[in-house]
Structure formats: structure tokens, C-alpha cells
Design a protein around this motif. Structure first.
Motif, mmCIF file in Angstrom:
data_model
loop_
_atom_site.group_PDB
_atom_site.id
_atom_site.type_symbol
_atom_site.label_atom_id
_atom_site.label_comp_id
_atom_site.label_asym_id
_atom_site.label_seq_id
_atom_site.Cartn_x
_atom_site.Cartn_y
_atom_site.Cartn_z
ATOM 1 N N PRO A 155 0.788 -1.243 0.000
ATOM 2 C CA PRO A 155 0.000 0.000 0.000
ATOM 3 C C PRO A 155 0.816 1.288 0.000
ATOM 4 O O PRO A 155 0.389 2.295 -0.548
ATOM 5 N N PHE A 156 2.000 1.305 0.621
ATOM 6 C CA PHE A 156 2.723 2.570 0.776
ATOM 7 C C PHE A 156 4.183 2.460 0.340
ATOM 8 O O PHE A 156 5.102 2.698 1.115
ATOM 9 N N LYS A 157 4.350 2.158 -0.944
ATOM 10 C CA LYS A 157 5.708 2.010 -1.475
ATOM 11 C C LYS A 157 6.419 3.359 -1.659
ATOM 12 O O LYS A 157 7.559 3.406 -2.086
ATOM 13 N N GLY A 158 5.705 4.458 -1.350
ATOM 14 C CA GLY A 158 6.336 5.777 -1.447
ATOM 15 C C GLY A 158 7.084 6.154 -0.172
ATOM 16 O O GLY A 158 7.755 7.191 -0.122
ATOM 17 N N ASN A 159 6.991 5.321 0.861
ATOM 18 C CA ASN A 159 7.566 5.670 2.162
ATOM 19 C C ASN A 159 9.080 5.875 2.137
ATOM 20 O O ASN A 159 9.778 5.342 1.277
ATOM 21 N N MET A 160 9.550 6.603 3.173
ATOM 22 C CA MET A 160 10.996 6.738 3.375
ATOM 23 C C MET A 160 11.466 5.626 4.308
ATOM 24 O O MET A 160 10.723 5.219 5.218
ATOM 25 N N ASP A 161 12.688 5.156 4.088
ATOM 26 C CA ASP A 161 13.277 4.145 4.971
ATOM 27 C C ASP A 161 13.794 4.858 6.229
ATOM 28 O O ASP A 161 14.833 5.520 6.205
ATOM 29 N N THR A 162 13.052 4.713 7.334
ATOM 30 C CA THR A 162 13.388 5.473 8.549
ATOM 31 C C THR A 162 14.639 4.931 9.249
ATOM 32 O O THR A 162 15.336 5.676 9.933
ATOM 33 N N VAL A 163 14.917 3.652 9.041
ATOM 34 C CA VAL A 163 16.143 3.088 9.643
ATOM 35 C C VAL A 163 17.360 3.743 8.980
ATOM 36 O O VAL A 163 18.305 4.191 9.639
ATOM 37 N N GLN A 164 17.270 3.856 7.652
ATOM 38 C CA GLN A 164 18.382 4.498 6.926
ATOM 39 C C GLN A 164 18.498 5.978 7.259
ATOM 40 O O GLN A 164 19.601 6.521 7.318
ATOM 41 N N LEU A 165 17.352 6.626 7.511
ATOM 42 C CA LEU A 165 17.393 8.051 7.866
ATOM 43 C C LEU A 165 18.124 8.231 9.204
ATOM 44 O O LEU A 165 19.018 9.078 9.327
ATOM 45 N N ALA A 166 17.743 7.416 10.182
ATOM 46 C CA ALA A 166 18.362 7.520 11.506
ATOM 47 C C ALA A 166 19.865 7.241 11.405
ATOM 48 O O ALA A 166 20.693 7.928 12.018
ATOM 49 N N GLU A 167 20.207 6.249 10.587
ATOM 50 C CA GLU A 167 21.606 5.863 10.412
ATOM 51 C C GLU A 167 22.401 6.999 9.732
ATOM 52 O O GLU A 167 23.530 7.325 10.119
ATOM 53 N N LEU A 168 21.770 7.645 8.755
ATOM 54 C CA LEU A 168 22.421 8.764 8.056
ATOM 55 C C LEU A 168 22.717 9.899 9.033
ATOM 56 O O LEU A 168 23.829 10.456 9.049
ATOM 57 N N ILE A 169 21.726 10.224 9.886
ATOM 58 C CA ILE A 169 21.914 11.328 10.838
ATOM 59 C C ILE A 169 23.045 10.981 11.809
ATOM 60 O O ILE A 169 23.892 11.823 12.138
ATOM 61 N N ARG A 170 23.087 9.715 12.224
ATOM 62 C CA ARG A 170 24.152 9.284 13.131
ATOM 63 C C ARG A 170 25.523 9.420 12.448
ATOM 64 O O ARG A 170 26.490 9.878 13.024
#
Ligand SMILES: Cc1ncc(COP(=O)(O)O)c(C=O)c1O
Length: 452
Positions: A155-170
């Protein structure tokens, strides 16, 4: 029994003739255009699915509102109506008009980013990426992995990968990330929606690190309606309520009103930050115009003010999403490979799966666009190896559906044409480039068909 047929929720008052052409004429047009649909004159197209941007049909209410357009250089009441309409839906403190979406992007990135910064997005649209990179920042795409699997119907293939976002910020540190963006719906990843849960989760991460969240809102109403249809807990909410909730999680947005503004031109930039708004208005004056018109006529502001409300009408959104799904489901039922599930504004054919005998280097997407044109005068666009070169991970053909322009029988015609091409797919050959520009080559490239 309730009637199930979904009708176009409008009558047609003014019509535009479709110019018919024969297959022989089309062969001549496409040869002269170097097999590039961008170079075919619009008069030689029967059904134009090149883009849903700026191609909407306006309502009588919009045309009537345009007559109220006040063209005062400063302080126009048309701006007040535009601002009130935007604030009524998006809820941001500052509303800055621009002539289209990319102008809002340029101002946003110029004010917020500097060389060496990183801007994550679910997937940057190409103008967003270009404007980000133009100021020396890195535009990073963090889509969920399903976004790259066309056949998976989630249903929501437009989502952002939040694990990767958190990892990027780290990894790079919050100081290097001046903003995070979410593109709704995710145009470059098949027009797929972003869930409210994902918007909330991204905001949560941003908040923890003091990073503002901006939404690329081009297709906000279609995203809101897909949330209503697909996300638990939203079935009884109106698209407007859902839109309000989506934007309540953001600190600002960029918008091309050429999509869900139901207008032929226009856009805006919003923010809740007073200081940024001041800097953005200063830059606006330099390149777009005074802050109460931002490169638009008073009459354009009026058309957008009305369009933003019409686009949230449930009857309209039901027809819009049903019509797009009708096209996708009917061709998929016959085996045509598409990006699943059908999204809001377009159906994407998977050209690599449609034409597996054509190597990627021979542009299967281009071959498919040419055949759809020859077969039925349909203009589509390749989103693949011609557009992105070796960075292309898929070869898609996008059939973008202009809003309120084509009727059900036009869509049935498109289904028939695609199925005719599908039945003779094994005879279709690849292409080679004979001329290309150093950048954005897909707009002007000339190609020629390869013989066996
Ligand atoms: C997701 C997205 N963002 C931004 C833009 C840029 O908007 P505009 O064409 O009005 O500059 C587009 C246009 O197609 C888009 O689809």
C-alpha cells in the motif's frame, strides 16, 4: 442495489478537438522526431499522457474566479484569497507564491542549504535534486526497498526508509542536514503514496535531532485519498482532514500547483519559520516578484485558490483514483507488467519485463513509447536508461493522466492500444542514440531503430 459505476463528476462545457492521425502519418512524425516523443508536435498526438503537470482542465468556478483577478502589483486581494485557501488546508504561517514548483525549491535550498550539506528525501524529483545540487548540497534518496520492486503490490511504497534516515543522521551528524524532505506522492518511485505512519515516524526522528521536515506537496490530495483508502483508521476522515494532519507534522512545504492545484501554472513555498520566511521573500523579490504575486498573475492566484479546494472533493478523488486504477488493473489482468499497485496520477509500465528480449543498453522504454505512439497516437514518457543513463535501476514508461481531461472511453482506448502492443511485443526492436546533449539528454536525444 447501489450503483457501482463511478462517473466523471463533471459535465463538459467547452471541448478541444482531438486530431486524428493514421499509422502512416505517425510513422513519418516519429521518424522526423528522431524517435523521441518530446520532439513530436502536440498536434500530432491523439491522447497526451506525457505529464499530469499543468495539463488539468479548469472548472467554471475557476474560470469565474479568474475574472476577479486583481493585478495590483502590491497587496492584491487575489493574494489574500490565495493565502487563505493555502492556509486553510496546509496550515503554515507563511505562504510565498512562486511561478511553479521548482522556483519554490530553488528559493528553499538557496536559503537553507550550503555546500557539503546533505538533504535526504524518499526520492528527490529531478528538479528537486538539481536545485539541491546546484547549491552544492548532496541530494540523497532513502526510499523503502519495496519501491524498487515494481511487481510487489504494497500500500505505501512511497515511504521513506526510517532506519536508513536515523543511520544517516548518526553518520553525518544533524548539523550537516539542514532539512529532510518527503515527496507525496513519490513521483519518481512510481507515484506511490506515503503513509501517515511514515510521515509521523520521519517527523519523530527529525524532531529528536532538531531538523525541520519539509513536504514536496505536488500531489497532496491524491496522497491523502490513498491514505483514506489504504491506511487503518482513516476511512471515516475527509481528504481535507487527512491533508491537515499530514501537514501538521511538517515545518513547511514546496508545491507545484500545476498538479493538485488544478491550475495550468503556479506554485508556492510555505514555512512556519519567521526568519526563513523573511530571507525567502527577499530572494523572491530578486527573481520571482513582489511577495503578493511571486511571478504569477492575480488571475492565476485566483484559479489556484479555487483549485486547491476542488481537488479535495471526495467525488473528484474517487473518480481520479478509480480511473487510474481502471487503466492499471485492466492491462495487468492481461499480463502487462506495471508498477503495482496503481498509484494516483499515472500508470507505469515495466519496460524491462514487457520487452525482456531488448537489452537495457538498447532502451526498452524508448521502444515501448514509440510503439504506443505508432499504434494509437498515445504520448508517454520513458523513465529509465535514456533519462538516467547508467544510474537507471528500472526502465519504466509513464502514462501520466491529466486531471479532468480524458473520459472513460479515452481510458478504454488506451487499454486497447496497450494490449495490441503487448500481443505483438516479440517483434519490437531496440534503439541506439545518434545524437545526445551533455545533460538532461532525454529531452532532445535523437535515436534510430536497430535492425536484428
Ligand atoms: C514531485 C515533484 N516535485 C516537484 C516538481 C516540480 O514542479 P514544477 O514542474 O511546477 O516546477 C514536480 C513536477 O513534475 C514533481 O512531480
Amino acid at each position: 442495489m447501489a450503483i457501482r459505476t463511478v462517473i466523471e463528476p463533471f459535465r463538459i462545457k467547452s471541448i478541444e478537438a482531438i486530431r486524428r492521425s493514421t499509422p502512416q502519418q505517425r510513422r513519418q512524425f516519429i521518424e522526423e522526431a528522431g524517435y523521441n516523443l518530446f520532439l513530436v508536435p502536440a498536434e500530432a498526438i491523439m491522447i497526451d499522457l506525457l505529464t499530469d503537470s499543468g495539463t488539468s482542465a479548469m472548472s467554471t468556478e475557476q474560470w469565474a474566479a479568474m475574472m476577479q483577478g486583481d493585478e495590483s502589483y502590491a497587496g492584491s486581494p487575489s493574494f489574500a484569497r490565495f493565502r487563505d485557501s493555502v492556509q486553510g488546508i496546509f496550515g503554515f504561517r507563511h505562504v510565498i507564491p512562486t511561478h511553479q514548483g521548482r522556483a519554490a525549491e530553488r528559493i528553499l535550498f538557496t536559503v537553507m542549504c550550503k555546500k557539503g550539506d546533505v538533504v535526504p528525501n524518499n526520492t528527490h524529483f529531478d528538479t528537486t535534486r538539481a536545485n539541491c545540487e546546484f547549491v552544492g548540497a548532496q541530494a540523497l534518496d532513502l526510499p523503502v526497498c519495496e519501491a524498487k520492486q515494481p511487481a510487489r503490490a504494497l500500500p505505501f511504497k512511497g515511504n521513506m526508509d526510517t532506519v536508513q534516515l536515523a543511520e544517516l543522521i548518526r553518520r553525518v551528524g544533524a548539523k550537516q542536514i539542514p532539512l529532510v524532505m518527503l515527496t507525496i506522492t513519490n513521483n519518481s518511485a512510481g507515484g506511490q503514496p506515503v503513509s501517515m505512519e511514515n510521515i509521523r515516524a520521519v517527523k519523530e526522528i527529525c524532531k529528536k535531532h532538531g531538523i525541520p521536515l519539509y513536504i514536496d506537496a505536488c500531489r497532496f490530495a491524491e496522497n491523502a485519498y490513498l491514505i483514506k483508502l489504504r491506511e487503518p483508521g482513516y476511512a471515516d476522515k475527509s481528504p481535507r482532514e487527512i491533508a491537515r494532519e499530514m501537514f501538521s507534522h511538517a515545518d513547511g512545504c514546496t508545491m507545484s500547483a500545476k498538479k493538485d492545484g488544478l491550475a495550468n501554472i503556479g506554485g508556492f513555498l510555505c514555512t512556519n519559520d519567521n526568519l526563513l520566511a523573511q530571507q525567502e521573500r527577499d530572494l523572491l523579490i530578486l527573481t520571482e516578484g513582489f511577495p503578493t504575486y511571486g511571478g504569477l498573475c492575480g488571475r492565476d492566484l485566483e484559479a489556484i485558490a479555487v483549485g486547491l479546494n476542488e481537488v479535495l472533493e471526495e467525488d473528484y478523488l474517487n473518480y481520479r483514483i478509480t480511473s487510474t486504477a481502471f487503466l492499471g488493473n485492466h492491462i495487468a489482468a492481461e499480463g502487462v507488467p506495471i508498477v503495482q499497485p496503481p498509484g494516483g496520477h499515472a500508470i507505469y509500465l515495466d519496460a524491462r519485463a514487457f520487452l525482456p528480449h531488448i537489452p537495457v543498453a538498447q532502451f526498452p522504454g524508448v521502444a515501448l513509447t514509440v510503439e504506443l505512439y505508432l499504434e494509437g497516437g498515445i504520448r508517454s514518457v520513458e523513465v529509465g536508461t535514456l533519462m538516467f543513463g547508467e544510474h537507471a535501476t528500472m526502465d519504466l514508461v509513464r502514462l501520466a493522466i491529466p486531471r479532468r481531461v480524458y473520459t472513460q472511453s479515452h481510458i478504454e482506448y488506451v487499454v486497447e492500444v496497450i494490449l495490441d502492443v503487448w500481443r505483438r511485443r516479440e517483434q519490437i526492436r531496440g534503439y541506439e542514440i545518434i545524437h545526445q546533449a551533455p545533460f538532461l539528454r532525454h529531452f532532445t536525444a535523437r535515436l534510430k531503430p536497430l535492425n536484428e
